[in-house]
Design an enzyme around this catalytic site. Structure first.
Site, PDB file in Angstrom:
ATOM      1  N   ASN A   1      60.575  -7.149 -50.360  1.00 48.52           N
ATOM      2  CA  ASN A   1      61.518  -8.235 -50.110  1.00 48.52           C
ATOM      3  C   ASN A   1      62.845  -7.799 -50.159  1.00 48.52           C
ATOM      4  O   ASN A   1      63.270  -7.310 -51.127  1.00 48.52           O
ATOM      5  CB  ASN A   1      61.076  -9.437 -50.977  1.00 48.52           C
ATOM      6  CG  ASN A   1      62.127 -10.604 -50.960  1.00 48.52           C
ATOM      7  OD1 ASN A   1      63.127 -10.667 -49.784  1.00 48.52           O
ATOM      8  ND2 ASN A   1      62.384 -11.423 -51.853  1.00 48.52           N
ATOM      9  N   TRP A   2      63.430  -7.496 -48.761  1.00 51.97           N
ATOM     10  CA  TRP A   2      64.854  -6.813 -48.757  1.00 51.97           C
ATOM     11  C   TRP A   2      65.788  -7.843 -49.271  1.00 51.97           C
ATOM     12  O   TRP A   2      67.214  -7.653 -49.019  1.00 51.97           O
ATOM     13  CB  TRP A   2      64.885  -6.202 -47.505  1.00 51.97           C
ATOM     14  CG  TRP A   2      64.180  -5.038 -47.297  1.00 51.97           C
ATOM     15  CD1 TRP A   2      63.375  -4.523 -48.119  1.00 51.97           C
ATOM     16  CD2 TRP A   2      64.043  -4.272 -45.940  1.00 51.97           C
ATOM     17  NE1 TRP A   2      62.391  -3.513 -47.679  1.00 51.97           N
ATOM     18  CE2 TRP A   2      63.179  -3.171 -46.487  1.00 51.97           C
ATOM     19  CE3 TRP A   2      64.670  -4.228 -44.909  1.00 51.97           C
ATOM     20  CZ2 TRP A   2      62.754  -2.322 -45.265  1.00 51.97           C
ATOM     21  CZ3 TRP A   2      64.356  -3.236 -44.124  1.00 51.97           C
ATOM     22  CH2 TRP A   2      63.288  -2.246 -44.163  1.00 51.97           C
ATOM     23  N   LYS A   3      65.593  -9.109 -49.293  1.00 50.38           N
ATOM     24  CA  LYS A   3      66.523 -10.269 -49.688  1.00 50.38           C
ATOM     25  C   LYS A   3      67.826 -10.317 -48.668  1.00 50.38           C
ATOM     26  O   LYS A   3      67.588  -9.814 -47.484  1.00 50.38           O
ATOM     27  CB  LYS A   3      66.877 -10.135 -51.048  1.00 50.38           C
ATOM     28  CG  LYS A   3      65.810 -10.051 -51.917  1.00 50.38           C
ATOM     29  CD  LYS A   3      65.923 -10.349 -53.567  1.00 50.38           C
ATOM     30  CE  LYS A   3      64.925 -10.334 -54.300  1.00 50.38           C
ATOM     31  NZ  LYS A   3      65.013 -10.669 -55.833  1.00 50.38           N
TER      32      LYS A   3
ATOM     33  N   HIS B   1      59.733 -18.561 -52.802  1.00 48.01           N
ATOM     34  CA  HIS B   1      60.254 -17.519 -53.587  1.00 48.01           C
ATOM     35  C   HIS B   1      61.279 -18.349 -54.525  1.00 48.01           C
ATOM     36  O   HIS B   1      61.692 -19.350 -54.588  1.00 48.01           O
ATOM     37  CB  HIS B   1      60.957 -16.618 -52.945  1.00 48.01           C
ATOM     38  CG  HIS B   1      61.650 -15.428 -53.538  1.00 48.01           C
ATOM     39  ND1 HIS B   1      62.673 -15.408 -54.460  1.00 48.01           N
ATOM     40  CD2 HIS B   1      61.110 -14.203 -53.930  1.00 48.01           C
ATOM     41  CE1 HIS B   1      62.960 -14.373 -55.263  1.00 48.01           C
ATOM     42  NE2 HIS B   1      61.829 -13.518 -54.761  1.00 48.01           N
TER      43      HIS B   1
ATOM     44  N   GLU C   1      64.051 -17.589 -55.794  1.00 45.72           N
ATOM     45  CA  GLU C   1      65.319 -17.816 -55.348  1.00 45.72           C
ATOM     46  C   GLU C   1      65.716 -19.226 -54.545  1.00 45.72           C
ATOM     47  O   GLU C   1      66.494 -20.015 -54.561  1.00 45.72           O
ATOM     48  CB  GLU C   1      65.626 -16.676 -54.966  1.00 45.72           C
ATOM     49  CG  GLU C   1      66.161 -15.633 -55.780  1.00 45.72           C
ATOM     50  CD  GLU C   1      66.254 -14.224 -55.431  1.00 45.72           C
ATOM     51  OE1 GLU C   1      66.127 -13.873 -54.124  1.00 45.72           O
ATOM     52  OE2 GLU C   1      65.919 -13.314 -56.422  1.00 45.72           O
TER      53      GLU C   1
ATOM     54  N   GLU D   1      55.197 -14.344 -59.719  1.00 40.61           N
ATOM     55  CA  GLU D   1      56.718 -13.855 -60.086  1.00 40.61           C
ATOM     56  C   GLU D   1      57.215 -14.603 -61.143  1.00 40.61           C
ATOM     57  O   GLU D   1      57.858 -15.632 -60.895  1.00 40.61           O
ATOM     58  CB  GLU D   1      57.335 -13.884 -58.872  1.00 40.61           C
ATOM     59  CG  GLU D   1      56.831 -12.975 -57.718  1.00 40.61           C
ATOM     60  CD  GLU D   1      57.922 -12.551 -56.822  1.00 40.61           C
ATOM     61  OE1 GLU D   1      58.099 -11.189 -56.588  1.00 40.61           O
ATOM     62  OE2 GLU D   1      58.741 -13.326 -56.145  1.00 40.61           O
TER      63      GLU D   1
ATOM     64  N   GLY E   1      64.639  -9.402 -60.943  1.00 36.98           N
ATOM     65  CA  GLY E   1      66.161  -8.752 -60.981  1.00 36.98           C
ATOM     66  C   GLY E   1      66.633  -8.574 -62.219  1.00 36.98           C
ATOM     67  O   GLY E   1      67.669  -8.503 -62.264  1.00 36.98           O
TER      68      GLY E   1
ATOM     69  N   SER F   1      60.594  -7.003 -61.343  1.00 38.84           N
ATOM     70  CA  SER F   1      61.060  -5.869 -61.957  1.00 38.84           C
ATOM     71  C   SER F   1      60.056  -4.823 -61.725  1.00 38.84           C
ATOM     72  O   SER F   1      59.949  -3.921 -62.592  1.00 38.84           O
ATOM     73  CB  SER F   1      61.606  -5.978 -63.163  1.00 38.84           C
ATOM     74  OG  SER F   1      62.616  -6.901 -62.960  1.00 38.84           O
TER      75      SER F   1
ATOM     76  N   GLY G   1      61.417  -6.661 -55.160  1.00 37.84           N
ATOM     77  CA  GLY G   1      62.608  -6.937 -54.661  1.00 37.84           C
ATOM     78  C   GLY G   1      63.568  -5.558 -54.855  1.00 37.84           C
ATOM     79  O   GLY G   1      63.491  -4.620 -53.662  1.00 37.84           O
ATOM     80  N   GLY G   2      64.329  -5.625 -55.683  1.00 40.31           N
ATOM     81  CA  GLY G   2      65.314  -4.525 -55.932  1.00 40.31           C
ATOM     82  C   GLY G   2      64.942  -2.915 -55.589  1.00 40.31           C
ATOM     83  O   GLY G   2      65.523  -2.331 -54.665  1.00 40.31           O
TER      84      GLY G   2
HETATM   85  C1  PEP Z   1      61.529 -10.671 -55.665  1.00 40.82           C
HETATM   86  O1  PEP Z   1      62.744 -10.901 -55.666  1.00 40.82           O
HETATM   87  O2  PEP Z   1      60.397 -11.015 -55.429  1.00 40.82           O
HETATM   88  C2  PEP Z   1      61.464  -9.442 -56.992  1.00 40.82           C
HETATM   89  C3  PEP Z   1      60.173  -9.366 -57.430  1.00 40.82           C
HETATM   90  O3  PEP Z   1      62.448  -8.932 -57.192  1.00 40.82           O
HETATM   91  P1  PEP Z   1      62.490  -7.753 -58.232  1.00 40.82           P
HETATM   92  O4  PEP Z   1      61.684  -6.833 -57.976  1.00 40.82           O
HETATM   93  O5  PEP Z   1      64.018  -7.326 -57.995  1.00 40.82           O
HETATM   94  O6  PEP Z   1      62.502  -8.291 -59.802  1.00 40.82           O
END
Ligand code: PEP
Length: 250
Positions: free
Chosen positions: A10-12, A95, A97, A167, A173, A213, A234-235
């Site tokens: 997920n490149w956000k 998600h 967010e 999640e 994050g 993470s 994500g990150g």
């Molecule tokens: C996400 O946004 O779906 C996620 C899991 O982010 P991260 O890996 O950065 O925690």
């Protein structure tokens, strides 16, 4: 049980078109011999660029959201029809967010889930509890509600196009990861909820990703859990140096 591993990035809201193109191209090169199912979900503005690069490869094209309506006077929204036109195959919905920063509730998410499935998309439905909900012993209650309400009106055939991503919000994050055992316990629980709603066969087949993470150092131990079928990243999905080792976890 015939589940496969599914690793999604997920490149956000990161990257210009040029940066997305470079990242996509590096992933195409590095993952061409990868054994699992892969997806990247760029920002809406970068989907077309990335689509041209990953077309015909083993990397699927995803979007991070969609509007709850097919089309119409909905300023600032992006429709499933427009996403289909760009070659998008999968839509990430619910998600954390979107739930927490943009106040999307289960009813809105369910509307999007049903619309996306009606148009033949694969849906990654994200669920997960806040830290205070975990501390209050409400993990199962929250995950059950988000699963049941998110899938309301979805039939067992359509469920075949649904992936669930567990999640925990406190792990997204933040650098904090659920232990493999804690994550596994929730995955087992969510699979039970699916079993109650759709039967044992559907429950044994549904892919449940873990997100929060995920990094090269913890991917293998998470994936070793029986009910963790992949990762929503994500990150660490923004750099080939971190996404490729996750995608090719040993
Ligand atoms: C996400 O946004 O779906 C996620 C899991 O982010 P991260 O890996 O950065 O925690």
């Amino acid at each position: 049980m015939n589940r496969h591993y599914y690793i999604a990035g997920n490149w956000k809201m990161f990257n210009t078109r040029a940066q997305s193109a470079q990242l996509a191209q590096e992933l195409v090169n590095e993952l061409k011999d990868g054994k699992h199912k892969y997806l990247v979900a760029p920002s809406f503005t970068n989907i077309e660029t990335v689509s041209a690069i990953i077309q015909g490869t083993n990397i699927r094209l995803g979007a991070q959201n969609c509007a709850p309506e097919e089309q119409g006077a909905h300023t600032g929204e992006v429709s499933v029809l427009q996403l289909k036109d760009l070659g998008v195959e999968t839509i990430i919905l619910g998600h954390s967010e979107r739930r927490h920063s943009y106040k999307e509730d289960d009813a809105l998410i369910n509307k999007k889930v049903k619309l996306a499935l009606k148009h033949g998309f694969e849906v990654i439905l994200c669920i997960g509890e806040l830290l205070e909900e975990r501390e209050a012993g409400k993990v199962e209650e929250v995950c059950e509600t988000q699963t049941v309400k998110g899938l309301e009106g979805v039939n067992v055939l359509e469920l075949g196009n649904v992936v669930i991503a567990y999640e925990p919000v406190w792990a997204i994050g933040t650098g904090k990861t659920a232990t493999p055992q804690d994550a596994e316990a929730v995955h087992v629980f969510v699979r039970k909820v699916i079993g109650r709603l759709y039967g044992e066969d559907a429950a044994s087949k549904i892919i449940i990703q873990y997100g929060g993470s995920v990094k090269p150092e913890n991917a293998a131990e998470l994936m070793a859990m029986e009910n963790i079928d992949g990762a929503l990243v994500g990150g660490a999905s923004l750099k080939p140096e971190s996404f490729v080792p996750i995608a090719k976890f040993a």
